[in-house]
Design an enzyme around this catalytic site. Structure first.
Site, PDB file in Angstrom:
ATOM      1  N   ARG A 129       0.751  -1.214  -0.024  1.00  0.00           N
ATOM      2  CA  ARG A 129       0.005   0.169   0.052  1.00  0.00           C
ATOM      3  C   ARG A 129       0.936   1.295  -0.067  1.00  0.00           C
ATOM      4  O   ARG A 129       1.770   1.331   0.882  1.00  0.00           O
ATOM      5  CB  ARG A 129      -0.904   0.033   1.271  1.00  0.00           C
ATOM      6  CG  ARG A 129      -1.822   1.283   1.441  1.00  0.00           C
ATOM      7  CD  ARG A 129      -2.652   1.127   2.828  1.00  0.00           C
ATOM      8  NE  ARG A 129      -3.400   0.096   2.782  1.00  0.00           N
ATOM      9  CZ  ARG A 129      -3.804  -0.579   3.708  1.00  0.00           C
ATOM     10  NH1 ARG A 129      -3.471  -0.137   4.817  1.00  0.00           N
ATOM     11  NH2 ARG A 129      -4.842  -1.460   3.738  1.00  0.00           N
ATOM     12  N   ARG A 243      -4.407   2.336  17.453  1.00  0.00           N
ATOM     13  CA  ARG A 243      -4.999   1.731  16.177  1.00  0.00           C
ATOM     14  C   ARG A 243      -4.556   2.689  14.989  1.00  0.00           C
ATOM     15  O   ARG A 243      -4.190   3.761  14.961  1.00  0.00           O
ATOM     16  CB  ARG A 243      -6.458   1.565  16.323  1.00  0.00           C
ATOM     17  CG  ARG A 243      -6.919   0.566  17.027  1.00  0.00           C
ATOM     18  CD  ARG A 243      -6.245  -0.901  16.567  1.00  0.00           C
ATOM     19  NE  ARG A 243      -7.108  -1.230  15.205  1.00  0.00           N
ATOM     20  CZ  ARG A 243      -8.084  -1.720  14.873  1.00  0.00           C
ATOM     21  NH1 ARG A 243      -9.030  -1.976  15.941  1.00  0.00           N
ATOM     22  NH2 ARG A 243      -8.470  -1.903  13.518  1.00  0.00           N
ATOM     23  N   LYS A 244      -5.164   2.353  13.797  1.00  0.00           N
ATOM     24  CA  LYS A 244      -4.946   3.199  12.755  1.00  0.00           C
ATOM     25  C   LYS A 244      -5.822   4.431  12.698  1.00  0.00           C
ATOM     26  O   LYS A 244      -6.714   4.617  13.779  1.00  0.00           O
ATOM     27  CB  LYS A 244      -5.532   2.414  11.430  1.00  0.00           C
ATOM     28  CG  LYS A 244      -7.022   2.158  11.268  1.00  0.00           C
ATOM     29  CD  LYS A 244      -7.560   1.363  10.143  1.00  0.00           C
ATOM     30  CE  LYS A 244      -8.991   1.106  10.053  1.00  0.00           C
ATOM     31  NZ  LYS A 244      -9.258   0.461   8.664  1.00  0.00           N
ATOM     32  N   GLY A 500     -16.068  -7.301   1.989  1.00  0.00           N
ATOM     33  CA  GLY A 500     -16.042  -8.626   2.323  1.00  0.00           C
ATOM     34  C   GLY A 500     -16.201  -9.246   3.622  1.00  0.00           C
ATOM     35  O   GLY A 500     -16.465 -10.314   4.161  1.00  0.00           O
ATOM     36  N   CYS A 505     -13.855  -2.180   4.746  1.00  0.00           N
ATOM     37  CA  CYS A 505     -12.800  -1.214   4.065  1.00  0.00           C
ATOM     38  C   CYS A 505     -13.796  -0.803   3.006  1.00  0.00           C
ATOM     39  O   CYS A 505     -13.161   0.185   2.380  1.00  0.00           O
ATOM     40  CB  CYS A 505     -11.904  -2.335   3.542  1.00  0.00           C
ATOM     41  SG  CYS A 505     -10.900  -2.835   4.727  1.00  0.00           S
ATOM     42  N   GLY A 506     -14.821  -1.689   2.285  1.00  0.00           N
ATOM     43  CA  GLY A 506     -15.721  -1.025   1.260  1.00  0.00           C
ATOM     44  C   GLY A 506     -16.617  -0.039   1.858  1.00  0.00           C
ATOM     45  O   GLY A 506     -17.413   0.570   1.036  1.00  0.00           O
TER      46      GLY A 506
END
Length: 583
Positions: A129, A243-244, A500, A505-506
């Site tokens: 990424r 975390r992110k 998914g 993430c979508g």
């Protein structure tokens, strides 16, 4: 309105607190903060600096999650900053898996270098990424990425992501040192793009070329990215977050950047004649909770955009919880301290321990109708246009990337813009060249005028590559949409997002219709791939997260359900009825 500015890369000092108790506000999302008592000991930093890196203090290590233990066992950034990747890349997968330390290197720590091992579906191969501030890239960079993925044959491809950047697939560990050098040579980095780091800074994909833009977001996002990554050399001050963490800068009334789902969003606003930003904090998605960002009741002049980012990151780094990973995102800390309590911790970490209250002079037009960037549009620069093209579910091959680079050079200025909807914009095209560009064969594949339901289609990686995904997404999203298009006529765009798994993430919660992968049971009670269907997500100034409409729908049964939703909720007309009316 546009602007240029410079800001020093400051490391704000942390002020020491008093002993005992003090009162701070709590932060419900929809009501004014109330007062709660927070013990002063809760405001002690949970991390400390050791040998240039930040680690969890011994006294706060009880109950930490496994990922935190991996970070303590070995500092992930040493793989880059002390060139540990050179040694790891020389090991075989058998040698790596023989040791927990090296196995954790490739499955966890390499995410700090933007490398994600696809152990479940592509053992020994990685997704990489990149950082691409504001989604701006060049033909040279695009060609380089094409050379990387081409050598991996069927395993190599690239995706435009929902954070306006590239992910490339099929990477072998032995190639990583050379790839990192190649990225640096073309002005790219993958550093600090995974795990407990700051993700790609998102901005207006039309920045600097849009006649209607409020402010050019590119310089701000470039500065933020340079600050966060230490000019691509590594910045360990912000590599051990709980975390992110996501950040965006808003540049248009369209809110293409989705401010309400970012941990930090800068909203353009003036104050006493000065350009600056109001601040939203805490927006995030996770498997167990999704929350919209809330106002910090703060305004910063444009020159303080970097110091404020640093102060918020330090507050999160120092005070965020590190136990249950589902409760480690920044909004959980905001909930615990209250918005005023969190704000007070941010103020402590500002260079002058000052932070102005929010401005009433918000520059975003809340009545704005979001514009479509597909097709040909005039730029603010006379004689130039940009062309928005549709990349079906964001997937491209090496030859596609080479062609995109050629088109950018031949018709524009060698620049491409990526969008959070996984599409691409070619800017700076002379109007005299538009006709020839639109006849290019690549634009038959990546259409400037996609079908209306394809325009808003987004899909995460799915289980083709991602080990966490429960279902296949990209091919299925295209197949279902194509079949639905054959059955109904839709007169307005409908944004359909596929993800998914519950990590979303979508971003299905912001879609008009969202599909979240799960296991379902068919008519014979056999387990099959399915989805939870979400409905009613909105983006823009009236943003709203969608709700579950129907759970555990087998994927094979989706088409009639989507047709029904489109007819009942979005004014679609079944094609049979259209034909009957014509007769």
């Amino acid at each position: 309105m546009s602007s240029s500015f410079s800001a020093p890369f400051l490391s704000p000092p942390v002020a020491s607190g008093r002993r005992g108790w003090r009162r701070v506000g709590v932060a419900p999302v929809t009501t004014a903060p109330s007062e709660v008592a927070v013990e002063e000991s809760r405001l002690e930093s949970r991390v400390e600096e050791r040998d240039g890196y930040w680690v969890v203090k011994e006294k706060f290590r009880e109950g930490i999650n496994p990922q935190e233990k991996v970070k303590i066992e070995k500092e992930p950034m040493k793989l880059f900053m002390e060139n540990g990747i050179e040694e790891v890349s020389k090991l075989s997968m058998e040698e790596i898996d023989a040791s927990k330390l090296s196995k954790d290197d490739i499955d966890v720590r390499l995410k700090w270098l933007g490398l994600f091992h696809r152990r479940k579906h592509q053992y020994g191969r990685f997704m990489m990424r990149l950082k691409l501030p504001n989604g701006v890239t060049t033909s040279e960079q695009t060609r380089y990425l094409a050379t990387v993925i081409r050598k991996y044959g069927k395993d190599g491809c690239a995706d435009v992501t929902t954070r306006q950047n590239w992910q490339i697939r099929g990477v072998l560990l032995s190639d990583v040192p050379d790839i990192l050098k190649g990225l640096s040579q073309v002005g790219l980095t993958s550093l600090q793009s995974g795990m407990d780091n700051v993700r790609n800074p998102v901005g207006n994909p039309l920045a600097g070329i849009d006649p209607e833009e409020i402010i050019d977001t590119r310089p701000y996002n470039n500065l933020l990215s340079q600050f966060i990554t230490g000019n691509s050399l590594g910045n360990p001050a912000f590599t051990n977050l709980p975390r992110k963490w996501n950040v965006c800068v808003i540049g248009s009334h369209d809110l293409y950047e989705h401010p309400h789902i970012n941990d930090l969003a800068y909203m353009p606003a003036t104050k006493n004649g000065r350009m600056g930003f109001n601040v939203l904090v805490g927006g995030f998605f996770s498997a167990k909770r999704c929350a919209e960002a809330v106002p910090l009741d703060a305004w910063v002049p444009e020159e303080d955009i970097v110091p404020l980012c640093g102060a918020i990151l330090e507050a999160f780094r120092d005070l965020g919880t590190r136990g249950n990973r589902q409760k480690c995102r920044m909004m959980w800390l905001i909930d615990e301290l209250g918005i005023e309590g969190f704000r007070a911790e941010v103020v402590k970490r500002m260079p002058r321990q000052e932070l102005e209250r929010a401005s009433s002079e918000d520059l975003v037009n809340k009545q704005w109708e979001r514009r479509d960037y597909f097709g040909v549009h005039p730029q603010k620069q006379e004689g130039l246009s940009f062309v928005g093209i549709h990349i079906p579910v964001g997937r491209v091959q090496a030859d596609d990337m080479d062609e995109l680079a050629r088109l950018a050079d031949e018709y524009g200025t060698g620049e491409l813009r990526l969008t959070v909807e996984q599409n691409i914009i070619i800017p700076n095209i002379q109007n005299s060249k538009l006709e020839a560009l639109l006849k290019e064969s690549l634009l038959q594949k990546f259409s400037p005028e996609p079908p209306i339901l394809m325009k808003g289609l987004v899909a995460c990686t799915g289980n083709q590559f991602c080990g966490q995904a429960i279902i296949e997404t990209k091919a299925r999203a295209l197949k279902v949409t194509e079949e639905v298009q054959r059955r109904v006529t839709v007169t307005r765009p409908v944004r359909m997002h596929w993800t998914g798994c519950p990590n979303t993430c979508g971003q299905v919660q912001v879609a008009d219709i969202g599909f979240m992968g799960c296991m379902a049971r068919d008519e014979n009670k056999k387990p099959v791939e399915g989805v939870d269907v979400f409905l009613g997500g909105r983006i823009g100034s009236d943003s709203h997260l969608g709700d579950v409409y129907k759970k555990a729908v087998p994927c094979k049964d989706l088409v009639p359900l989507v047709v029904d939703i489109l007819v009942q909720h979005f004014g679609a007309v079944p094609r049979e009825r259209e034909e009957e009316e014509e007769d």
